[in-house]
Enzyme design. Sequence first.
Site, short mmCIF file in Angstrom:
data_model
loop_
_atom_site.label_atom_id
_atom_site.label_comp_id
_atom_site.label_asym_id
_atom_site.label_seq_id
_atom_site.Cartn_x
_atom_site.Cartn_y
_atom_site.Cartn_z
N SER A 1 -3.17 -12.09 4.45
CA SER A 1 -3.68 -12.03 3.07
C SER A 1 -2.65 -12.54 2.06
CB SER A 1 -4.12 -10.61 2.72
OG SER A 1 -3.01 -9.74 2.65
N LYS B 1 0.81 -1.21 0.00
CA LYS B 1 0.00 0.00 0.00
C LYS B 1 0.85 1.27 0.00
CE LYS B 1 -4.08 -0.68 0.31
NZ LYS B 1 -5.15 -1.12 -0.63
C1 LIG Z 1 -2.65 -6.75 4.10
C2 LIG Z 1 -3.52 -6.39 2.95
N1 LIG Z 1 -3.85 -7.34 2.07
C3 LIG Z 1 -4.65 -7.07 1.03
C4 LIG Z 1 -5.16 -5.83 0.81
C5 LIG Z 1 -6.05 -5.59 -0.37
O1 LIG Z 1 -5.43 -4.84 -1.37
P1 LIG Z 1 -6.30 -3.91 -2.33
O2 LIG Z 1 -6.85 -2.82 -1.51
O3 LIG Z 1 -5.35 -3.44 -3.36
O4 LIG Z 1 -7.38 -4.77 -2.89
C6 LIG Z 1 -4.85 -4.80 1.70
C7 LIG Z 1 -5.44 -3.47 1.53
O5 LIG Z 1 -5.48 -2.68 2.42
C8 LIG Z 1 -4.00 -5.08 2.79
O6 LIG Z 1 -3.68 -4.14 3.68
#
Ligand SMILES: Cc1ncc(COP(=O)(O)O)c(C=O)c1O
Length: 317
Positions: free
Chosen positions: A278, A46
């Site tokens: 994630s 991010k």
């Molecule tokens: C740890 C983590 N994984 C996945 C995501 C998802 O990414 P995106 O917002 O680009 O879909 C985020 C978004 O905040 C995140 O902080």
Amino acid sequence: MNYITDITQTIGGTKLLRLDKLKEAWGYDGHIYAKLEHMSPGFSKKDRIALGMIEEAEKRGALKPGMAVIEATSGNTGIGLAIVCAAKGYRFICVMSKGNSQERVKMIEALGGEIRLIDQEPGAKKGLVSGADLALVMEAAKAAVEETGGFYVEQFENPDNSLAQEKMGEEIWEQSGGTITAFADFVGTGGTFAGVSKSLKSHNPDIKCYVVEPEGSAVYSGKEPTGTGHRIQGGGYGVEQSLVKKDFIDGTVTVSDDEAVKAVGDLARYAGVFAGFSSGANVRAAAKLLDGPEKGGNIAVAINDCGLKYMSTGLFE
Ligand SMILES: Cc1ncc(COP(=O)(O)O)c(C=O)c1O
């Protein structure tokens, strides 16, 4: 001389790691290429959108010196914005749910950001942030914008989010020598899915792009959210996101909390990659695809953030 003068110059350009050791351990057919986004200055992908959204707003004149920057975020975008705002000299107000992990709050504060913590819905569990919790956070962010006359970043609606992630797609394409056949991504705002899919498909429209979803919150798979929550922080909010273009979705993969947690452990043990929930979900989803419709392929995933952000969540116990 070989030095930089601004920390934001370290954002982007992460390495792409082929997970050969994980392949030995798991035995899938094909390869997983992991984009090591946890090695960014804020330890997440991010940082890219934080820099992109701020610099695009500066260019448009929507953000001027002396203005506050305000965002509703589960934390990683907040950390990225805190870094970019520290480097550029903006006041930063970060509104987030009490359901998110403490590590992120502390880090944003250390970087000079102001935190406004919002209570979850009555009865909600800590660590399980729902769509309803998120709506409460958005409301509080809007109030902060009115109060300060600041620039509201709005990562969920801001096209500069996915624009910034297109660069990640370009890097993946180049670093893999154009050999990627599929991409799988756990969707939060959908900025990464949208940006990387757009970039990869522009190089080869046959590349298959899969949305990764938590069990029980799989809206892109056409299922009603069960409302029981999940542990995979940063996405899986149970609502479709405006940044995600339906034409880019070639399929979906669901991953359970336990599968994501096991994948995080195996990524650390076998590959030395210390990641969060994630990232585990992404890697597990890629392995499922290589055991199924993408057999023999080359799947790209992002290692979204660093495991250190989850020490208090029980992820490593
Ligand atoms: C740890 C983590 N994984 C996945 C995501 C998802 O990414 P995106 O917002 O680009 O879909 C985020 C978004 O905040 C995140 O902080």
